[in-house]
Structure formats: structure tokens, C-alpha cells
Design an enzyme around this catalytic site. Structure first.
Site, PDB file in Angstrom:
ATOM      1  CD  GLU A   1     -12.873 -20.906 -32.911  1.00 49.59           C
ATOM      2  OE1 GLU A   1     -13.922 -20.979 -33.290  1.00 49.59           O
ATOM      3  OE2 GLU A   1     -12.485 -20.542 -31.596  1.00 49.59           O
TER       4      GLU A   1
ATOM      5  CG  ASP B   1     -12.690 -22.266 -23.569  1.00 45.81           C
ATOM      6  OD1 ASP B   1     -11.763 -22.039 -23.348  1.00 45.81           O
ATOM      7  OD2 ASP B   1     -13.352 -21.358 -24.210  1.00 45.81           O
TER       8      ASP B   1
HETATM    9  C1  9WN Z   1     -13.541 -17.907 -24.123  1.00 44.41           C
HETATM   10  C2  9WN Z   1     -10.543 -16.602 -28.330  1.00 44.41           C
HETATM   11  C3  9WN Z   1     -10.693 -17.635 -27.358  1.00 44.41           C
HETATM   12  C4  9WN Z   1      -9.426 -18.579 -27.336  1.00 44.41           C
HETATM   13  C5  9WN Z   1      -9.648 -19.789 -26.130  1.00 44.41           C
HETATM   14  C6  9WN Z   1     -11.044 -20.472 -27.056  1.00 44.41           C
HETATM   15  C7  9WN Z   1     -12.194 -19.631 -27.034  1.00 44.41           C
HETATM   16  C8  9WN Z   1     -13.418 -18.132 -25.574  1.00 44.41           C
HETATM   17  C9  9WN Z   1     -14.945 -18.746 -26.161  1.00 44.41           C
HETATM   18  O1  9WN Z   1     -11.678 -18.654 -27.859  1.00 44.41           O
HETATM   19  O2  9WN Z   1     -12.476 -19.144 -25.816  1.00 44.41           O
HETATM   20  O3  9WN Z   1     -12.352 -17.427 -23.746  1.00 44.41           O
HETATM   21  O4  9WN Z   1     -15.815 -17.867 -26.076  1.00 44.41           O
HETATM   22  O5  9WN Z   1     -15.103 -20.072 -26.463  1.00 44.41           O
HETATM   23  O6  9WN Z   1     -11.237 -21.692 -26.585  1.00 44.41           O
HETATM   24  O7  9WN Z   1      -8.558 -20.529 -26.421  1.00 44.41           O
HETATM   25  O8  9WN Z   1      -8.443 -17.817 -26.459  1.00 44.41           O
HETATM   26  O9  9WN Z   1      -9.787 -16.938 -29.468  1.00 44.41           O
END
Ligand code: 9WN
Length: 422
Positions: free
Chosen positions: A390, A166
């Protein structure tokens, strides 16, 4: 408790009957590329659950073929932003009967489906898994080709969230022209579960929300009105890898199809993203044509393709001073020498387990067996020691983001099965 027992306990705890949440607090819904990684772990425990994980996502497919970034659990709508109330997907054309986001995530699903099938071909055939998965996966790839690909032959993302990485430095320049959503207060339920220094900033969130609202308000139509359109190396490399997997799935089903040729066309198109000076692939702003000159782990992901012509240079970059394979903790998400480098903030430096898993694949594919094994064993050790974090500080291995994160457990479990202790 052994790694295996701890990983199983976590996956069972995060299982919600048809899918696995990435993390019970921070991410209480189903996420698209997470489910593919998580299914790769589940396949060692229950082929059936691994299949259900993917089938649950397929049941939220849009009529245009898109697989949504998030499938929402309506009972948890106050716990994550933006949620179902923001997207109002039922009002959008072609949406499925369940509430979802309108964006997508990287296409690692066909690859995961093939690995899930191979883990237990009898159970897969008995349940007709590939027969049902194949048309959904073909429709998904057709969406990427018809709605997201321009003359370059590369698929673009319309939001940083679609890349799965992101706040990567790749998005800094394309985001610089994007206005911030005019909100008095940015809803940040995420900060109840992770430190603010580990997450994207409020300024980034205002831009994320502006882009998501504009895409929603344009009816998620992919009509060229998007203010953010970027070609990302990892997204396209995963697409090519999944297209190859679709070829193998088609073979299993006795279907004739041209998936291998399609994969080759994507791999050829990836060469437009090669940056000789940096020794890795980079993102390209599809609206301005400008290459985004940063070394990030995304730019190394094309190494998962066996025929990639840049393998020697990419391996050198992975081992060199920017990523320091073997010295850093796993593989940093971004160049540790760059001015944008940050040891804690998400995709600007910390090491993630899914990208380490991809680099294990890459090293194996290019004959670096010893380094592949050593990285795989490090994934397992750090996953367990960090409480299935994470992501990690790339020098100290301190846990960052949330704990009890599903793909960390699933992918560590996968490597534990594939690289047993010598
Ligand atoms: C937005 C769920 C997701 C992953 C992404 C990670 C994070 C979300 C956030 O979490 O993104 O999709 O709220 O930051 O960057 O890779 O799929 O684990």
C-alpha cells in the site's frame, strides 16, 4: 513471474464481478478514487472491465450527484469500520438502492473515464460508455460546485477521509477542535491487516467517527453545520483536471459545454492556497480562513495542470530537501524535514504509488521527461519488490500498510505500458 503477470494476477484476485476491492482483507468494499486509479490499470487488460469498474460506482450515485467514498458489500460488513450499519444510507434522503457511505473522495473519475475510453475507443463506442458516463460525471461535478463550493471557488472536504490522505498533517489544526466520539472501545478491524504504527491512531479514529456520525445525523445535508470544512489542493487540482477531461468527453459526444472555463476558474481559485514561503500549495481551513502551513504531496499535485503558474517553484520543492526527488523512495507523502514527519504512519511521510503516478504525470507535463521516466521505472520496481504494498518507508522502501493493494498494481501496470524498458 514478470511484473505484468503478477499485477494481472492481483487485479484478477481482487475483482468482485463488477469492481475491484482495494485489498481483500483491509478494504473489502468498493472505494471511489481507488476505482478510478484501478480502471486506469484495467484499461490495458480489458477495456470492458475498466468501464464496469467506473459504471459500478456510477450505479451507486446519490440523487444529488455525489459519488460515495465507499459502496459496501453487505456480506463483509463486520470486516471494515465504519460500515453499512454505521451509515444506514437507506434512511438518508437521495441515497441509492445500494448501501454506501455518505462522504465522498477526490474527483479523479472523469480523467479516468477519458483514459479508459482512449484505450479502446471502438469498444467504448460499441458499449455507449461515454454516453452513459458523461451525465453521471456532470452530476458529480455539479454536486461539488453547488454543495461544496463557497465564494472562494474551491471545493471543501468535510472529513479527512474525503481527501484520500486521511491523517495528513494538514488536518491536525482543523481536527484539534473536534471532539472525540465517546466510545469505550474504538472498532479497529484494520489492525488485523496492518501494523498499528502504520495506521492512524485511536485518538484520530475517535475524531473521524465523531465527524462522520455528525455528518450522517445532519442528513449529509451540506448545510454548513459541519465541524470540519477544509480546502485541499489535491482535491481541487484533480477536480480541475477532471473538468478538462469532461471537456474532451463532451467533444467526443458532440456536446457543447463550458468545461474548460470551469477548469480555469478552479485553477485560478487554487491560487488562494499558494504559500510563497513554503514553495507549495497548502490546505486552508474554510471555517477560519487559516492556511495550514505544511509541505505535503497534496500541495504538489496542482503540477498535473499544464497552466499552473507556480510550476518552477513546485518543481524546486519536489527536488529540494523536503521531498528529495531521485534520492527518496518515490515521493514522500510529507516533508521529510518537518517535526510531524513519520516514516511509517500512513500519510505523514511514507511514499504512496498513486501520488508517485501523479508526479510522473506532472513531470511529463512540465517537460521533465527524464525524471518522469526514472520515477515511472521506480514505481514499477518498487511495486513488484514490495508485493504491491500500500505504501513504503520513504528511505528504505520497506513495505508498509497492507500488501496486494490494487491501485499499486494497476498504476504500475499503466506505467509499464507507457514507459517500456529502454
Ligand atoms: C478510509 C482505500 C482507502 C483509500 C485512501 C486511504 C485508505 C481508508 C482507511 O484506504 O483510507 O477511506 O480506512 O484508512 O487513505 O486513500 O482510498 O484504499
Amino acid at each position: 513471474m514478470t511484473l505484468e503477470a503478477a499485477a494481472i494476477r492481483l487485479l484478477v484476485r481482487n475483482w468482485r464481478g463488477r469492481y475491484t476491492v482495494p485489498a481483500g482483507g483491509l478494504y473489502p468494499h468498493q472505494w471511489s478514487w481507488d476505482s478510478a486509479f484501478i480502471a486506469i490499470g484495467w484499461r490495458h487488460l480489458s477495456a470492458r472491465r475498466a468501464q464496469q469498474e467506473l459504471e459500478s460506482l456510477f450505479s451507486a450515485q446519490w440523487s444529488d450527484g455525489r459519488l460515495p467514498q465507499i459502496v459496501f458489500d453487505p456480506s463483509r460488513d463486520d470486516d471494515y469500520s465504519p460500515g453499512a450499519a454505521f451509515w444506514r444510507s437507506a434512511e438518508l434522503p437521495g441515497s441509492p438502492p445500494v448501501p454506501t457511505a455518505g462522504l465522498v473522495q477526490p474527483p479523479n473519475h472523469a480523467w479516468a473515464a477519458l483514459l479508459v475510453h482512449r484505450a479502446d475507443p471502438r469498444e467504448s463506442r460499441r458499449r455507449g460508455f461515454l454516453e452513459r458516463a458523461y451525465p453521471a460525471l456532470v452530476a458529480w461535478h455539479t454536486y461539488l460546485r453547488d454543495r461544496r463550493t463557497d465564494a472562494s471557488g474551491l471545493a471543501h472536504v468535510v472529513h479527512p477521509w474525503e481527501s484520500g490522505m486521511d491523517n495528513s498533517p494538514f488536518w491536525d489544526e482543523p481536527l484539534s477542535a473536534v471532539p472525540e466520539a465517546g466510545l469505550d472501545r474504538v472498532p479497529r478491524p484494520d489492525l488485523e491487516h496492518a501494523a498499528a504504527t502504520d495506521r492512524p491512531s485511536d485518538t484520530e479514529y475517535r475524531k473521524y467517527l465523531h465527524l462522520a456520525a455528525a455528518y450522517r445525523d445532519a442528513g449529509v445535508a451540506d448545510d454548513g453545520s459541519e465541524q470540519f470544512r477544509v480546502h485541499d489542493p489535491a482535491v481541487n487540482a484533480l477536480w480541475a483536471r477532471s473538468e478538462l477531461a469532461l471537456g474532451e468527453i463532451a467533444g467526443e459526444l458532440g456536446e457543447r459545454a463550458d468545461h474548460d472555463e470551469r477548469a480555469q476558474r478552479i485553477a485560478d481559485a487554487l491560487e488562494r492556497l499558494w504559500h510563497p514561503g513554503l514553495g507549495c500549495y497548502v490546505a486552508r481551513d474554510a471555517r477560519t480562513g487559516r492556511l495550514q502551513e505544511h509541505r505535503t504531496v497534496s500541495g504538489l499535485v496542482p503540477l498535473i495542470l499544464s497552466g499552473v503558474p507556480r510550476a518552477p517553484e513546485l518543481l524546486e520543492t519536489l527536488r529540494g530537501p523536503s521531498f528529495r526527488l531521485g534520492t527518496s523512495v518515490l515521493v514522500p507523502s510529507a516533508d521529510v524535514q518537518a517535526p510531524t514527519f513519520d516514516t511509517s504512519r500512513y500519510w505523514r511521510g511514507p511514499s504512496w504509488f498513486n501520488t508517485a503516478w501523479l508526479m510522473v504525470e506532472a513531470l511529463e507535463r512540465h517537460g521533465a521527461e527524464h525524471e518522469a521516466r526514472s520515477l515511472a521505472r521506480d514505481v514499477i520496481t518498487h511495486a513488484e519488490a514490495s508485493g504491491f504494498a500500500e505504501y513504503l518507508h520513504p528511505f528504505t522502501a520497506a513495505a508498509r500498510g497492507t500488501r496486494a493493494f490494487s491501485w499499486t498494481a494497476a498504476l504500475a501496470l499503466d506505467l509499464h505500458h507507457r514507459f517500456p524498458k529502454a
